[in-house]
Scaffold this motif. Structure first.
Motif, mmCIF file in Angstrom:
data_model
loop_
_atom_site.group_PDB
_atom_site.id
_atom_site.type_symbol
_atom_site.label_atom_id
_atom_site.label_comp_id
_atom_site.label_asym_id
_atom_site.label_seq_id
_atom_site.Cartn_x
_atom_site.Cartn_y
_atom_site.Cartn_z
ATOM 1 N N UNK A 39 0.834 -1.208 0.000
ATOM 2 C CA UNK A 39 0.000 0.000 0.000
ATOM 3 C C UNK A 39 0.867 1.256 0.000
ATOM 4 N N UNK A 40 1.867 1.300 0.865
ATOM 5 C CA UNK A 40 2.745 2.466 0.946
ATOM 6 C C UNK A 40 3.532 2.645 -0.349
ATOM 7 N N UNK A 41 4.044 1.545 -0.880
ATOM 8 C CA UNK A 41 4.775 1.611 -2.150
ATOM 9 C C UNK A 41 3.887 2.066 -3.295
ATOM 10 N N UNK A 42 2.594 1.784 -3.173
ATOM 11 C CA UNK A 42 1.633 2.130 -4.216
ATOM 12 C C UNK A 42 1.113 3.561 -4.085
ATOM 13 N N UNK A 43 1.633 4.298 -3.098
ATOM 14 C CA UNK A 43 1.267 5.704 -2.964
ATOM 15 C C UNK A 43 0.235 6.012 -1.905
ATOM 16 N N UNK A 44 -0.110 5.035 -1.072
ATOM 17 C CA UNK A 44 -1.045 5.291 0.024
ATOM 18 C C UNK A 44 -0.479 6.377 0.938
ATOM 19 N N UNK A 45 -1.282 7.400 1.220
ATOM 20 C CA UNK A 45 -0.837 8.439 2.132
ATOM 21 C C UNK A 45 -0.684 7.849 3.536
ATOM 22 N N UNK A 46 0.202 8.438 4.324
ATOM 23 C CA UNK A 46 0.581 7.775 5.568
ATOM 24 C C UNK A 46 0.258 8.551 6.840
ATOM 25 N N UNK A 47 -0.300 9.752 6.736
ATOM 26 C CA UNK A 47 -0.553 10.533 7.944
ATOM 27 C C UNK A 47 -1.801 10.058 8.670
ATOM 28 N N UNK A 48 -2.946 10.070 8.005
ATOM 29 C CA UNK A 48 -4.211 9.672 8.629
ATOM 30 C C UNK A 48 -4.421 8.168 8.498
ATOM 31 N N UNK A 49 -4.888 7.498 9.566
ATOM 32 C CA UNK A 49 -5.051 6.039 9.511
ATOM 33 C C UNK A 49 -6.078 5.584 8.482
ATOM 34 N N UNK A 50 -7.085 6.418 8.193
ATOM 35 C CA UNK A 50 -8.099 6.036 7.215
ATOM 36 C C UNK A 50 -7.570 5.912 5.797
ATOM 37 N N UNK A 51 -6.410 6.503 5.524
ATOM 38 C CA UNK A 51 -5.832 6.395 4.185
ATOM 39 C C UNK A 51 -5.550 4.940 3.812
ATOM 40 N N UNK A 52 -5.169 4.140 4.811
ATOM 41 C CA UNK A 52 -4.915 2.724 4.547
ATOM 42 C C UNK A 52 -6.203 2.009 4.145
ATOM 43 N N UNK A 53 -7.323 2.367 4.781
ATOM 44 C CA UNK A 53 -8.616 1.790 4.403
ATOM 45 C C UNK A 53 -8.975 2.204 2.984
ATOM 46 N N UNK A 54 -8.670 3.476 2.641
ATOM 47 C CA UNK A 54 -8.939 3.947 1.293
ATOM 48 C C UNK A 54 -8.232 3.125 0.241
ATOM 49 N N UNK A 55 -6.996 2.749 0.520
ATOM 50 C CA UNK A 55 -6.261 1.880 -0.406
ATOM 51 C C UNK A 55 -6.789 0.449 -0.322
ATOM 52 N N UNK A 56 -7.022 -0.027 0.900
ATOM 53 C CA UNK A 56 -7.399 -1.425 1.118
ATOM 54 C C UNK A 56 -8.708 -1.778 0.432
ATOM 55 N N UNK A 57 -9.684 -0.858 0.467
ATOM 56 C CA UNK A 57 -10.991 -1.196 -0.108
ATOM 57 C C UNK A 57 -10.951 -1.325 -1.617
ATOM 58 N N UNK A 58 -9.854 -0.873 -2.233
ATOM 59 C CA UNK A 58 -9.673 -1.074 -3.673
ATOM 60 C C UNK A 58 -8.948 -2.387 -3.985
ATOM 61 N N UNK A 59 -8.471 -3.043 -2.942
ATOM 62 C CA UNK A 59 -7.670 -4.256 -3.133
ATOM 63 C C UNK A 59 -8.165 -5.450 -2.316
ATOM 64 N N UNK A 60 -9.167 -5.236 -1.466
ATOM 65 C CA UNK A 60 -9.756 -6.290 -0.640
ATOM 66 C C UNK A 60 -11.192 -5.892 -0.315
ATOM 67 N N UNK A 61 -11.960 -6.837 0.204
ATOM 68 C CA UNK A 61 -13.308 -6.518 0.670
ATOM 69 C C UNK A 61 -13.227 -5.901 2.063
ATOM 70 N N UNK A 62 -13.845 -4.731 2.227
ATOM 71 C CA UNK A 62 -13.909 -4.056 3.514
ATOM 72 C C UNK A 62 -15.358 -3.652 3.754
ATOM 73 N N UNK A 63 -15.907 -4.061 4.903
ATOM 74 C CA UNK A 63 -17.301 -3.771 5.223
ATOM 75 C C UNK A 63 -17.380 -2.756 6.370
ATOM 76 N N UNK A 64 -18.530 -2.083 6.458
ATOM 77 C CA UNK A 64 -18.676 -0.982 7.417
ATOM 78 C C UNK A 64 -19.941 -1.136 8.251
ATOM 79 N N UNK A 65 -19.762 -1.315 9.544
ATOM 80 C CA UNK A 65 -20.877 -1.379 10.493
ATOM 81 C C UNK A 65 -21.311 0.030 10.875
ATOM 82 N N UNK A 66 -22.621 0.284 10.835
ATOM 83 C CA UNK A 66 -23.087 1.578 11.309
ATOM 84 C C UNK A 66 -22.890 1.652 12.817
ATOM 85 N N UNK A 67 -22.253 2.693 13.275
ATOM 86 C CA UNK A 67 -21.874 2.835 14.671
ATOM 87 C C UNK A 67 -23.113 2.822 15.572
#
Length: 245
Positions: free
Chosen positions: A192-220
């Protein structure tokens, strides 16, 4: 399963209160912020190690706190000393994974958030889905959306996209800093980092991950309180009623 708690920030908006003391160890009623999170999660008996990633400035505070915990707690020092040379949340996650050679599913939490609901609901949701998962909540304010991670969700609760601090938010779904990563997905962090994922905010990893894996979201299932200022801290201290089931 491991639980990684991100606690390497410098909480400059709470100075002078946090100038020499970490925000996650501030007290809300009878417990520190981080204790509210850990004591809640621990009742589910699925976490075998809690990993706290601190900066060098606050490392000794967390080491001292960990001595009194009944849980298995490991505290890591990411070596940074100021807000200017901080690593960023995604690099801190990578640091912990590499340092401890983590080979397990990973629950990742920001250590400075207060909740009025149990995270057990989220963990059970993720275990049932057997995929990487996040939580979401509906946010009406465009200005708040522009300062948050904003996701598009399909009809099956799957994330289509996630953007941190978007200028033009594509939905009203905010993603708070609570993430569950399957082991096979967290192993992709270097890619993800090598592919340009931004590294400051933790949600950036989810932004990359959801394009490369299934990620589901529970309503809080409740409310999240961000201790972001001296005023908000005082308000939460005076009004917080604890975690509901």
């Amino acid at each position: 399963m491991k639980c990684l708690i991100l606690a390497a920030g410098y909480a400059t908006r709470l100075y002078p209160l946090t100038e020499k003391f970490p925000k996650p160890l501030l007290k809300i009623r009878e417990k520190t912020i981080i204790d509210w999170l850990i004591d809640d999660i621990d009742t589910l008996n699925v976490i075998d190690e809690y990993i706290i990633i601190s900066n060098h400035k606050y490392f000794d505070h967390f080491k001292s706190w960990a001595k009194d915990k009944k849980q298995n707690v490991t505290v890591l020092d990411d070596g940074t000393t100021s807000n200017e040379n901080r690593l960023g949340a995604v690099i801190d996650i990578k640091f912990a994974v590499d340092k401890l050679n983590i080979n397990d599913d990973l629950l990742v939490l920001a250590g400075d958030n207060v909740l009025d609901f149990s995270l057990k609901h989220f963990i059970k949701y993720a275990l049932d889905k057997n995929t990487s998962c996040v939580m979401r909540y509906y946010e009406e304010s465009t200005q708040r959306l522009k300062k948050s991670g904003v996701a598009q969700i399909d009809g099956n609760e799957k994330i289509i996209s996630l953007e941190e601090k978007p200028e033009s938010p594509k939905s009203n779904w905010c993603i708070p800093p609570f993430y569950y990563y399957k082991n096979e997905d967290i192993k992709k962090i270097n890619l993800a980092i090598a592919d340009g994922c931004k590294t400051d905010a933790p949600g950036s990893l989810v932004g990359w991950m959801c394009q490369n894996s299934d990620v589901y979201a529970l309503e809080m299932p409740g409310k999240r309180y961000d201790v972001g200022s001296l005023e908000s801290y005082e308000t939460i201290k005076n009004n917080y009623k604890g975690i509901k089931g």
